[in-house]
Design a protein around this motif. Sequence first.
Motif: not given
Length: 725
Positions: A128-129, A133-135, A166-167, A173-175
């Motif tokens: 997920s990290a 980071e890509s986002g 945005i954050g 999105r990661a989840l």
Amino acid sequence: MWEGIGITPEDNGTRFSCMASDPFSYPNGSSSSFILVGVPTLEAFPICLGILFCSAYIIALVGNGVVLLVIGLDKSLRDPIHCFLGMLAVIDVVMVTSIIPKMLSIFWLNSTEIGYVACFVQMFLVHSATSEESGVLLAMAFDRYIAICHPLRYQRILNHETIAQIGLAILVRALVFIVPLAGMVTKLPYCRSLVVPHSYCEHMAVVKLACADPRPIRFYCVSMSSLIVGMDMAFIAVSYGMILKVVLGKKSCWKAFRTCGCHICVMMLYYIPGIISIYAQQFGSSISVRAQVLLADLYLILPAMLNPIIYSMRTKQIHQAVLKMLFSRKGIKVRNKYLTCSTCAMSSPNQTNTNSLPFLLTGIPGLEDLHIWFSIPFCFMYIMTLLGNIMILLAVRLDKSLHEPMYYFISMLAVIDLIFSTAVVPKLLGVFWLGSREIVFEACFIQMFFIHTFTAVESGVLLAMSFDRYIAICNPLRYSTILTSSRTTQIGLLSLARGAAVMTPLMCLLTSLPYCESRVIPHSYCEHMAVVKLACADPSVSDLYSIIVATLLVGTDSVFITISYGTILRSVLRLPSQEARLKALSTCGSHICIILLFYIGGLLSMYLQMFSFGLAPHIQVLVADFYLTFPPMLNPFIYGIKVKQIRRGIFRLLEKLAGLVFSHAYKGRRDAQRARHSPENNLPYPRPSVMLGAMNARDVRAMIAPETPIFLQRLEREPRPKAYH
């Protein structure tokens, strides 16, 4: 490859065979665990690998912590790009913290086991990290596009509400990507081969242990990774393409590109190794397992370590804010009734000596608003110092196999560290938490005496330990006759007498000086150079004495330590086999670490107090505080990790304590149950004969025999395996 964790090659084909018809014998739950190998085929170098990864971890924590601290304290860095940079720093800290502590326990403590739940939690955090980071990198590219192509609309488009949205979108999105993957991985049945050939729970290495077909998971992982990375890279390329289209041919072209330079460096550092690592794990059958593991480890650690360095060097605002925090020359904010004169030494000759008045400790000058936050690491270090050093003292005292000169010297070091930290930290926490800044005149100089005396004592003990290693390696047959218990005690007393002898004249010189009404010490404890500056008389005599004594003590001890290790090195190099050389040198490793930690930190702290070199006052104070609190916390860990006998003694002590706790708890509960269910409780006058008659043979045996804890009773009931010849 598996010998280091107790698995033989023969077992690899029998006990750990993974067959679809023989799934994991018990359900996937917290009762099971995996075994992490570390770096396959490099199990013989755990200390070296641990030092490398520990250094990278410390640099990553310090670098990202400084970036977060600068952004939090400097109001001029609240713009969108620095908010995204703060997000990146938080993600990097989470990423490295989720893997490196466990890696270090594998390398240094041989703690290869990881629980089932812990393994998948680690996997979830890592993946997920990386997605987050890509986002964030995509959001930073969008920020650069708006700042360069639409500068007038920058503040309106990227306001604080938009940044928060945005954050949140990046996190969601990661989840959405990771939760289905975690669900698919945890539902798989796993075979009895629970050995993960990796240093952390990398999902493809874990999936290969499953009895079911892992191809759906592999397809999902490859497709989602390619989709996320591909989309982000495509949008980043579009953003920079539009930036390039706008700035080409303009005079401000290079200036615009310079604002994007660090972002481009971070993107290349993230995406290129990331793509290589992902596809090496998926399709790298021709790549060795060692190379795949090292590549995955470096991909997660190297960007987190280099990102704050790149932004600090390339971003002018971050660079200036860090320099401002380090070299700020703001005056000490002291609001006190005793602050009356700034040039006390030039006061009138009839200045009265006010030595009956107390001193006032500032804490950390210029950072008084952050005292609560600084108190947390100091309190944590003090607790760890107490636990670690007391554990070593108990292990050496109770384990007769540790009644040797080397361990006596380690016990002396533990006592010194306890005195060190106890002389400083309780008062320091009183200043930070309670605002108890006042310290009486006598207590101030007593604290100063203990600190500087036991600094000299520790230097003497380290010299004695180097002499111990010299005798043990160069004259092993005479070791027990030269270093007897009485001689070891004499060496310790001699070190104590030397420290007290050189510090008593300094205390006499300092207490005889007249001090002005300005009693504010710009420090968190009574450091003698900070106290001397408050004197109305000329302190040059005490300054000269302290410099000469410190230089002589440190100089002579370090010279003799160097001679001892030079002789040891010459003797070791004469040994015929390399294995014998490494074994001899390994016994000196922990001592060398302690020496470097003590002398380098001590010299740095001492000369920073005497010659400021243009550093801000709070930097000097923090260096001095950490020098007195950090080594005492690390020393028991270094000896507990590096010295096998100490480690075994601590484990035996913990086993004894655990056995006593279980035994007393079980005995108390069983006595209470017997008293509650006994039929004699219903009789008005129970007679001893009736009570004895009501007891059966089993109760009599239980009353006579010593109590056995539950977990030992369970082991006694289990049948012992038959021995095969």
